[in-house]
Design an enzyme around this catalytic site. Structure first.
Site, short mmCIF file in Angstrom:
data_model
loop_
_atom_site.label_atom_id
_atom_site.label_comp_id
_atom_site.label_asym_id
_atom_site.label_seq_id
_atom_site.Cartn_x
_atom_site.Cartn_y
_atom_site.Cartn_z
N ASP A 56 -11.37 2.17 4.06
CA ASP A 56 -11.62 0.73 3.92
C ASP A 56 -13.12 0.42 3.97
O ASP A 56 -13.53 -0.68 3.60
CB ASP A 56 -10.93 -0.05 5.06
CG ASP A 56 -9.66 -0.76 4.60
OD1 ASP A 56 -9.47 -0.90 3.38
OD2 ASP A 56 -8.88 -1.17 5.47
N LYS A 102 0.85 -1.20 0.00
CA LYS A 102 0.00 0.00 0.00
C LYS A 102 0.88 1.25 0.00
O LYS A 102 0.62 2.22 -0.72
CB LYS A 102 -0.93 -0.02 1.23
CG LYS A 102 -2.03 -1.05 1.10
CD LYS A 102 -2.77 -1.33 2.40
CE LYS A 102 -3.72 -2.52 2.18
NZ LYS A 102 -4.41 -2.98 3.39
N GLN A 156 -4.82 -2.01 9.49
CA GLN A 156 -4.52 -3.28 8.82
C GLN A 156 -5.06 -4.44 9.67
O GLN A 156 -4.70 -4.58 10.83
CB GLN A 156 -3.00 -3.41 8.59
CG GLN A 156 -2.60 -4.62 7.79
CD GLN A 156 -3.14 -4.60 6.36
OE1 GLN A 156 -3.10 -3.58 5.68
NE2 GLN A 156 -3.67 -5.72 5.91
#
Ligand code: NAP
Length: 285
Positions: free
Chosen positions: A120, A53, A97
């Site tokens: 997200d 990322k 994450q």
């Protein structure tokens, strides 16, 4: 029957090129998109995803800030950082994450993210808006899958779509998105009886289990579209999906390879969501 391999890597590269141009335009206006990534513990796969990322952000001119916490970190420290990032106007996207270490409650952490920075799409607010047919940020993997189906002009309306796996990251939001596209959706999981009877009837079969080669050719309908979301590392270090690719591809009309299918689309959608978050926060949309 000739099969089309759905080239997520190529589509993602085109999407990223467009994002890069938009980022340059924003920078000319003095706006610098920035993504904050929080990594807790030393999960090797998570470390790899975070560095990917970070690398993609760099390629597209998006600033990324990585915050590493040790395995022993408590919830309070993570919550304090999230609240600080929420208040910081120079941060446009915040990402935790997953998975988090077992002693940390994922729900406690995720719900602290400002929904307008939730790139997200995992906060209760964003998932709730998706459920209510009014999405804000759509989780990246399901969003990337729908984008790929659209680009390949695969009809979804009136089709029978079967999703295997019911996580909030993939299976549940993907089912909702397919439903929004007027598919008739069946969501399967580990307690589903006679799974094979269901998969055999799927026009579109999406598999997100995390078990190498779980879906065999016998389980798939002739001419189906197969989306393999699984990422598994074999004993000899190879990356494979949840679908027995070589045999299934002989039977279907479209299939995503692993690697090079869904994975690159996920990252591209994260970049797109970060750009979108920046534009919303700066009042540009
Ligand atoms: P997860 O949270 O572990 O969920 C796995 C799901 O599979 C669960 O719902 C589980 O059912 C179901 N399942 C397990 N065994 C099954 C069986 N024998 N029959 C039917 N269903 C079964 O996994 P996830 O986070 O959704 O990820 C799934 C896979 O996708 C993993 O390989 C992951 O690495 C990959 N992934 C890839 C991307 C990408 O960008 N390519 C992104 C995210 C995830 P229960 O709910 O009943 O336990």
């Amino acid at each position: 029957m000739s099969v089309t391999l759905m080239n997520g890597k190529f589509i993602a590269s085109i999407i990223k090129e467009d994002i890069k141009i938009e980022v340059e335009e924003l920078k000319r206006k003095g706006i610098n998109p920035c993504l904050a990534v929080i990594l807790v513990g030393d999960n090797k796969a998570s470390e790899k995803y975070v560095s990917l990322k970070e690398k993609t952000c760099k390629e597209l001119g998006i600033k990324s800030l990585i915050f590493n916490f040790s395995n022993e970190t408590g919830e309070e420290d993570i919550v304090n950082l999230i609240e600080e990032l929420n208040r910081n106007d120079s941060i446009n996207g915040i990402l935790i994450q997953l998975p988090l270490p077992k002693h940390i409650n994922q729900h406690t952490i995720l719900q602290k993210i400002d929904p307008f920075k939730d790139v997200d799409g995992f906060t209760p607010y964003c998932l709730g808006r998706l459920l209510m047919d009014n999405p804000l940020f759509i989780p990246c993997t399901p969003k990337g899958i729908i984008r790929m189906l659209n680009i390949y002009e695969i009809e979804i309306e009136r089709k029978s779509a079967v999703v295997i796996g019911r996580s909030i990251i993939v299976g549940k939001p993907l089912s909702l998105l397919l439903l929004r596209k007027n598919a008739t959706v069946t969501l399967c999981h580990s307690k589903t009886n006679r799974l094979e009877d269901i998969t055999k009837k799927a026009d579109i079969l999406c598999v997100a289990i995390g078990k190498p080669n779980f879906i065999t050719a016998e389980m798939v309908k002739e001419g189906a579209v197969v989306i393999d979301i699984g990422v598994n590392i074999t004993d000899d270090g190879k990356v494979v999906g949840d679908v027995e690719f070589e045999k299934v591809k002989e039977k279907v009309s479209y299939i995503t390879p692993v690697p090079g299918g869904v994975g690159p689309m996920t990252i591209a959608m994260l970049m797109e969501n970060t750009l979108y978050a920046t534009k919303i926060q700066k009042g540009l949309i």
